[in-house]
Design an enzyme around this catalytic site. Structure first.
Site, PDB file in Angstrom:
ATOM      1  N   CYS B  86     -12.110  15.527  34.996  1.00 43.22           N
ATOM      2  CA  CYS B  86     -11.797  14.227  35.605  1.00 43.22           C
ATOM      3  C   CYS B  86     -11.768  13.127  34.537  1.00 43.22           C
ATOM      4  O   CYS B  86     -10.911  13.153  33.677  1.00 43.22           O
ATOM      5  CB  CYS B  86     -12.756  13.935  36.748  1.00 43.22           C
ATOM      6  SG  CYS B  86     -12.099  12.727  37.910  1.00 43.22           S
ATOM      7  N   HIS B 196     -12.869  18.842  40.360  1.00 40.75           N
ATOM      8  CA  HIS B 196     -14.306  18.949  40.057  1.00 40.75           C
ATOM      9  C   HIS B 196     -14.861  20.320  40.452  1.00 40.75           C
ATOM     10  O   HIS B 196     -15.483  20.452  41.502  1.00 40.75           O
ATOM     11  CB  HIS B 196     -15.073  17.872  40.829  1.00 40.75           C
ATOM     12  CG  HIS B 196     -14.907  16.506  40.276  1.00 40.75           C
ATOM     13  ND1 HIS B 196     -15.603  16.063  39.170  1.00 40.75           N
ATOM     14  CD2 HIS B 196     -14.134  15.472  40.668  1.00 40.75           C
ATOM     15  CE1 HIS B 196     -15.257  14.809  38.902  1.00 40.75           C
ATOM     16  NE2 HIS B 196     -14.369  14.425  39.796  1.00 40.75           N
ATOM     17  N   GLU B 198     -17.424  21.756  39.449  1.00 43.75           N
ATOM     18  CA  GLU B 198     -18.890  21.737  39.529  1.00 43.75           C
ATOM     19  C   GLU B 198     -19.360  21.402  40.945  1.00 43.75           C
ATOM     20  O   GLU B 198     -20.534  21.571  41.260  1.00 43.75           O
ATOM     21  CB  GLU B 198     -19.475  20.754  38.500  1.00 43.75           C
ATOM     22  CG  GLU B 198     -19.332  19.259  38.808  1.00 43.75           C
ATOM     23  CD  GLU B 198     -17.966  18.671  38.421  1.00 43.75           C
ATOM     24  OE1 GLU B 198     -17.011  19.455  38.203  1.00 43.75           O
ATOM     25  OE2 GLU B 198     -17.862  17.433  38.360  1.00 43.75           O
TER      26      GLU B 198
END
Lengths: 80, 219
Positions: B86, B196, B198
């Site tokens: 990002c 994202h 994660e």
């Protein structure tokens, strides 16, 4: 000396913000305009021995930070 | 895997990233402040997401000129691994370590939703546990993820397998050229992506589709 720097999107790079601004002007009743492109403008005071020296310094600033030359062009004007 | 996570003022996704790196990749993570001029002994550098310097000037532009970036460029030039997610991706393109630019989303909206990613290159350090063509759910949250690059460079990126992730058909949230969601450099050791991963690794996230990406790091 004063430096004025205009940063604009390169030809061929889409400008959705310019497009939205164009639509908004239309909704205000404006007509007879086209191709709005949004850009950035910087002003700075600069210590330099000559206009050419100032121009070179500001060009370096544009290349290294003020413009992203992948998508943007810049124009420099030095006065004073 | 010795990992350094870089902290700039305004980043806010470092905790989630550290958790993914420690819990799934089994990495030993050290946090490095942006004013440092050298990295600790490191295999992998990760720049997480957020809003470094409030996105002033251009997203990632000011962070890309921070003191620590010189050390990160040197690390990459020596073959060290770098991952930017990002805002981290935006920072990497602003340094020139990755080609192209990330522009304002085509619909001008901040997008915060789940998209489907298609794996296009399964031979990188972040995708080796996946197979080309795999589709995974992954969240996106950004205002400037509209990938742009000139035609010639695009052709080279496509030809050399430097497109790692694409938004699956109908899933492009930002107008990215060729549905590009993530790319790598020519050597494949620097990777950047807008989504994202994660945030798609625990049952509490709703799905765990992105665990293999972090397992790839451990491999």
């Amino acid at each position: 000396m004063k430096a004025m720097i205009k940063v604009t999107l390169k030809k061929g790079v889409l400008d959705p913000q310019g497009k939205a601004i164009m639509g908004s002007l239309g909704s205000l009743g404006f007509d007879g305009y086209n191709n709005i492109r949004q850009g950035k403008y910087f002003e700075l005071d600069i210590d330099a021995a000559s206009k050419a020296d100032a121009q070179a310094k500001v060009k370096d600033m544009c290349e290294k930070l003020l413009a992203n030359t992948v998508i943007e062009n810049y124009e420099i004007e030095i006065t004073g | 895997m010795k990992t350094s996570i870089i902290q700039f003022p305004g980043l806010n996704r470092e905790s989630d990233m550290i958790m993914a790196l420690e819990n799934v990749a089994g990495a030993r993570v050290e946090t490095v402040w942006h004013t440092e001029t050298s990295l600790p002994d490191t295999d992998l550098v990760v720049i997480p997401g957020g809003f470094s310097y409030g996105d002033y000037l251009r997203c990632g532009a000011i962070a890309a000129r921070s003191p620590i970036m010189k050390a990160i460029i040197e690390h990459a030039n020596k073959g060290g691994k770098v991952l930017g997610v990002c805002n981290g991706f935006q920072i990497l393109v602003e340094t020139g370590m990755l080609r192209g630019a990330l522009m304002r989303n085509a619909n001008l909206k901040f997008v915060c939703k789940r998209v489907v990613l298609k794996v296009e290159n399964d031979s990188t350090f972040f995708t080796s546990k996946m197979t080309k063509g795999d589709q995974v759910s992954c969240p996106v949250a950004h205002h400037d993820g509209n990938y742009f690059v000139d035609k010639e460079t695009l052709k080279r990126l496509e030809g050399d397998g430097q497109i790692i992730f694409r938004y699956a058909a109908g899933s492009n949230p930002n107008g990215s050229l060729n549905d590009i969601a993530g790319i790598c450099n020519a050597k494949g050791n620097v990777i950047g992506m807008m989504p994202h991963p994660e945030n798609m690794i625990e049952p509490l996230h709703g799905k765990t589709d992105c665990r293999p990406l972090f397992e790839s790091i451990a491999a």
